[in-house]
Design a protein around this motif. Structure first.
Motif, PDB file in Angstrom:
ATOM      1  N   GLN A  50      28.939  25.013 -40.057  1.00 59.28           N
ATOM      2  CA  GLN A  50      28.867  23.598 -39.690  1.00 59.28           C
ATOM      3  C   GLN A  50      29.615  22.722 -40.690  1.00 59.28           C
ATOM      4  O   GLN A  50      30.265  21.746 -40.311  1.00 59.28           O
ATOM      5  CB  GLN A  50      27.413  23.158 -39.589  1.00 59.28           C
ATOM      6  CG  GLN A  50      26.714  23.609 -38.320  1.00 59.28           C
ATOM      7  CD  GLN A  50      25.320  23.035 -38.208  1.00 59.28           C
ATOM      8  OE1 GLN A  50      24.441  23.373 -39.002  1.00 59.28           O
ATOM      9  NE2 GLN A  50      25.106  22.172 -37.231  1.00 59.28           N
ATOM     10  N   THR A  51      29.528  23.066 -41.965  1.00 57.57           N
ATOM     11  CA  THR A  51      30.249  22.294 -42.987  1.00 57.57           C
ATOM     12  C   THR A  51      31.749  22.398 -42.776  1.00 57.57           C
ATOM     13  O   THR A  51      32.473  21.386 -42.823  1.00 57.57           O
ATOM     14  CB  THR A  51      29.874  22.799 -44.393  1.00 57.57           C
ATOM     15  OG1 THR A  51      28.482  22.586 -44.622  1.00 57.57           O
ATOM     16  CG2 THR A  51      30.676  22.068 -45.457  1.00 57.57           C
ATOM     17  N   VAL A  52      32.249  23.602 -42.534  1.00 61.07           N
ATOM     18  CA  VAL A  52      33.684  23.781 -42.285  1.00 61.07           C
ATOM     19  C   VAL A  52      34.086  23.042 -41.017  1.00 61.07           C
ATOM     20  O   VAL A  52      35.140  22.400 -40.967  1.00 61.07           O
ATOM     21  CB  VAL A  52      34.055  25.276 -42.200  1.00 61.07           C
ATOM     22  CG1 VAL A  52      35.540  25.441 -41.867  1.00 61.07           C
ATOM     23  CG2 VAL A  52      33.729  25.998 -43.504  1.00 61.07           C
ATOM     24  N   ALA A  53      33.241  23.115 -39.989  1.00 59.33           N
ATOM     25  CA  ALA A  53      33.548  22.422 -38.734  1.00 59.33           C
ATOM     26  C   ALA A  53      33.663  20.919 -38.963  1.00 59.33           C
ATOM     27  O   ALA A  53      34.574  20.254 -38.450  1.00 59.33           O
ATOM     28  CB  ALA A  53      32.470  22.717 -37.695  1.00 59.33           C
ATOM     29  N   THR A  90      40.651  27.929 -38.620  1.00 62.69           N
ATOM     30  CA  THR A  90      41.485  28.362 -37.493  1.00 62.69           C
ATOM     31  C   THR A  90      40.622  28.911 -36.367  1.00 62.69           C
ATOM     32  O   THR A  90      40.835  28.608 -35.192  1.00 62.69           O
ATOM     33  CB  THR A  90      42.495  29.431 -37.957  1.00 62.69           C
ATOM     34  OG1 THR A  90      43.344  28.887 -38.976  1.00 62.69           O
ATOM     35  CG2 THR A  90      43.365  29.894 -36.791  1.00 62.69           C
ATOM     36  N   LEU A  91      39.634  29.724 -36.727  1.00 59.27           N
ATOM     37  CA  LEU A  91      38.701  30.249 -35.735  1.00 59.27           C
ATOM     38  C   LEU A  91      38.008  29.114 -34.984  1.00 59.27           C
ATOM     39  O   LEU A  91      37.910  29.130 -33.744  1.00 59.27           O
ATOM     40  CB  LEU A  91      37.668  31.137 -36.434  1.00 59.27           C
ATOM     41  CG  LEU A  91      36.454  31.574 -35.606  1.00 59.27           C
ATOM     42  CD1 LEU A  91      36.891  32.509 -34.482  1.00 59.27           C
ATOM     43  CD2 LEU A  91      35.422  32.263 -36.497  1.00 59.27           C
ATOM     44  N   LEU A  92      37.531  28.126 -35.708  1.00 56.42           N
ATOM     45  CA  LEU A  92      36.785  27.031 -35.099  1.00 56.42           C
ATOM     46  C   LEU A  92      37.669  26.164 -34.199  1.00 56.42           C
ATOM     47  O   LEU A  92      37.280  25.824 -33.073  1.00 56.42           O
ATOM     48  CB  LEU A  92      36.135  26.177 -36.185  1.00 56.42           C
ATOM     49  CG  LEU A  92      34.962  26.825 -36.926  1.00 56.42           C
ATOM     50  CD1 LEU A  92      34.606  26.018 -38.173  1.00 56.42           C
ATOM     51  CD2 LEU A  92      33.751  26.944 -36.010  1.00 56.42           C
ATOM     52  N   THR A  93      38.822  25.777 -34.687  1.00 57.17           N
ATOM     53  CA  THR A  93      39.666  24.868 -33.904  1.00 57.17           C
ATOM     54  C   THR A  93      40.216  25.529 -32.647  1.00 57.17           C
ATOM     55  O   THR A  93      40.415  24.870 -31.620  1.00 57.17           O
ATOM     56  CB  THR A  93      40.837  24.330 -34.752  1.00 57.17           C
ATOM     57  OG1 THR A  93      41.566  25.430 -35.312  1.00 57.17           O
ATOM     58  CG2 THR A  93      40.328  23.444 -35.866  1.00 57.17           C
ATOM     59  N   ARG A  94      40.437  26.834 -32.694  1.00 62.21           N
ATOM     60  CA  ARG A  94      41.003  27.512 -31.528  1.00 62.21           C
ATOM     61  C   ARG A  94      39.957  28.028 -30.537  1.00 62.21           C
ATOM     62  O   ARG A  94      40.214  28.102 -29.332  1.00 62.21           O
ATOM     63  CB  ARG A  94      41.873  28.696 -31.978  1.00 62.21           C
ATOM     64  CG  ARG A  94      43.132  28.314 -32.705  1.00 62.21           C
ATOM     65  CD  ARG A  94      43.951  29.551 -33.040  1.00 62.21           C
ATOM     66  NE  ARG A  94      45.113  29.199 -33.863  1.00 62.21           N
ATOM     67  CZ  ARG A  94      45.950  30.098 -34.396  1.00 62.21           C
ATOM     68  NH1 ARG A  94      45.746  31.390 -34.185  1.00 62.21           N
ATOM     69  NH2 ARG A  94      46.963  29.698 -35.131  1.00 62.21           N
ATOM     70  N   HIS A  95      38.791  28.410 -31.042  1.00 61.10           N
ATOM     71  CA  HIS A  95      37.887  29.176 -30.177  1.00 61.10           C
ATOM     72  C   HIS A  95      36.452  28.669 -30.089  1.00 61.10           C
ATOM     73  O   HIS A  95      35.694  29.159 -29.245  1.00 61.10           O
ATOM     74  CB  HIS A  95      37.871  30.646 -30.640  1.00 61.10           C
ATOM     75  CG  HIS A  95      39.219  31.288 -30.619  1.00 61.10           C
ATOM     76  ND1 HIS A  95      39.839  31.682 -29.450  1.00 61.10           N
ATOM     77  CD2 HIS A  95      40.087  31.594 -31.626  1.00 61.10           C
ATOM     78  CE1 HIS A  95      41.022  32.218 -29.730  1.00 61.10           C
ATOM     79  NE2 HIS A  95      41.197  32.176 -31.043  1.00 61.10           N
ATOM     80  N   ALA A  96      36.046  27.733 -30.931  1.00 60.32           N
ATOM     81  CA  ALA A  96      34.653  27.265 -30.885  1.00 60.32           C
ATOM     82  C   ALA A  96      34.414  26.366 -29.681  1.00 60.32           C
ATOM     83  O   ALA A  96      35.292  25.634 -29.239  1.00 60.32           O
ATOM     84  CB  ALA A  96      34.302  26.529 -32.170  1.00 60.32           C
ATOM     85  N   ARG A  97      33.207  26.417 -29.175  1.00 61.32           N
ATOM     86  CA  ARG A  97      32.768  25.577 -28.067  1.00 61.32           C
ATOM     87  C   ARG A  97      31.459  24.901 -28.476  1.00 61.32           C
ATOM     88  O   ARG A  97      30.887  25.218 -29.504  1.00 61.32           O
ATOM     89  CB  ARG A  97      32.536  26.424 -26.809  1.00 61.32           C
ATOM     90  CG  ARG A  97      33.737  27.257 -26.383  1.00 61.32           C
ATOM     91  CD  ARG A  97      34.849  26.387 -25.831  1.00 61.32           C
ATOM     92  NE  ARG A  97      35.959  27.196 -25.335  1.00 61.32           N
ATOM     93  CZ  ARG A  97      37.024  27.521 -26.052  1.00 61.32           C
ATOM     94  NH1 ARG A  97      37.110  27.110 -27.311  1.00 61.32           N
ATOM     95  NH2 ARG A  97      37.998  28.243 -25.534  1.00 61.32           N
TER      96      ARG A  97
END
Length: 276
Positions: free
Chosen positions: A99-102, A155-162
Motif C-alpha cells: 500500500q505504501t508503494v502504491a 511496475t507490477l502495481l501500475t501495470r497489473h493491480a486492480r
C-alpha cells in the motif's frame, strides 16, 4: 543455497527494506504444498520448470518466465507440473508495504491493490522482479537493492493491480461461518471437537462442517491449523525457538507442528528460522 533435501531445496531470508516480509529462493521436485494462505502478497517468478496450483476454484500451471500472484488471505496449493519440478524466486510482501508503494506511485492511498487470477506474462516485469530479488539476496549495495525493489513493485502495481472486488453479502451461512471462526480463534490452543463447534451455530456436526468447508475452502480443523501456523511464524520471527512455538501454538507435539509447517512452507520450522 541451503538444502532441505536433494530434491527439494529452499532458502528463506529477509531484508530490512521489506519490514515483516519474507523471500524464498527455491527448487522443488516432489514437494506438495497443502492448501494454505499467507497474510502477505505472494509474488513468484518461475525461473525453470512449471508449477501447478489451485486458486479460487481453478487449476493453473505457471511455466518458466511467468509471474503468478496470490492475493493476501487467499487459499491455494502448489506442486510440480512435470517430472523436472520447478525453480522459483518468491516475494512475500506485507499489505502495508504494498500500500505504501502504491501510494508513492500515485495509486489510491486507501484501497488495497488486488490482482486478477490470471498468470502474468510480462517479460520486462519478470526481468525487473528477478533483478530485485537477486540484488536483495546479495545485499551488497543498499541503494541498488532499494531502487531495484521499488522499480519492480511499482511496475507490477501500475501495470497489473486492480481494485479489490467488493465483499459478498453476508448470507446466513456466512454469518454462521464467522461465528465458528470466532469460536476457534477464542480457543486456538484448546481441544475442540466438531460437536462443540457446531453447537456454536445450532447445527448438526455434518451441516456445520459442510457449510464451513463450502464457504471457506477448507475444513474447520485445517483452517484452525493454518491460523496456528500464521501465528507460529510471527513467534519464530520474534526469536522464539521451534520447540517453544510448537508447545504454545496448540499442535499436538513437535512432529505434528513440523509436519504441518513443512507442508505449508516447504521447509521445517527449524530450517526456516536458521535461514533468516
Amino acid at each position: 543455497m541451503t538444502k532441505a533435501t536433494s530434491r527439494n531445496d529452499a532458502h528463506y531470508w529477509r531484508s530490512a527494506l521489506i519490514p515483516g516480509g519474507d523471500m524464498v529462493t527455491a527448487r522443488f521436485t516432489d514437494h506438495v504444498y497443502s492448501p494454505h494462505w499467507h497474510d502477505a502478497y505472494t509474488v513468484s517468478v518461475i525461473e525453470q520448470g512449471a508449477e501447478r496450483y489451485d486458486y479460487r476454484g481453478t487449476r493453473f500451471v505457471a511455466d518458466a518466465g511467468s509471474l503468478p500472484i496470490i492475493n493476501p488471505g487467499e487459499i491455494h496449493t502448489g506442486s510440480s507440473a512435470g517430472d523436472a519440478g520447478w525453480q522459483c524466486r518468491t516475494f512475500y510482501l506485507p499489505v502495508d508495504f504494498v500500500q505504501t508503494v502504491a501510494s508513492e506511485t500515485g495509486l489510491s492511498r486507501h484501497a488495497i491493490p488486488w490482482f486478477n487470477t490470471d498468470i502474468i506474462k510480462d517479460a520486462d516485469l519478470v526481468r525487473r522482479a528477478l533483478l530485485a530479488h537477486r540484488t536483495l539476496e546479495a545485499s551488497s549495495d543498499l541503494l541498488a537493492s532499494e531502487y531495484a525493489l521499488l522499480d519492480a513493485v511499482s511496475t507490477l502495481l501500475t501495470r497489473h493491480a486492480r481494485l479489490r472486488p467488493p465483499s459478498r453479502p453476508m448470507t446466513r451461512d456466512r454469518v454462521r461461518v464467522e461465528r465458528m471462526k470466532t469460536r476457534m480463534l477464542d480457543e486456538l490452543t484448546a481441544p475442540l471437537d466438531l460437536s462443540e463447534l457446531a453447537s456454536t451455530v445450532g447445527l448438526s456436526k455434518f451441516h456445520a462442517a459442510r457449510i464451513f468447508t463450502r464457504e471457506v475452502g477448507m475444513a474447520p480443523h485445517a483452517w484452525r491449523n493454518q491460523v496456528r501456523l500464521s501465528r507460529a511464524r510471527d513467534a519464530l520471527r520474534a526469536g522464539m525457538s521451534a520447540t517453544e512455538v510448537a508447545a504454545t501454538s496448540g499442535f499436538t507435539d513437535q512432529s505434528h507442528f513440523n509436519r504441518h509447517f513443512k507442508k505449508a512452507s516447504g521447509v521445517s520450522p527449524g530450517r526456516w528460522s536458521d535461514n533468516r
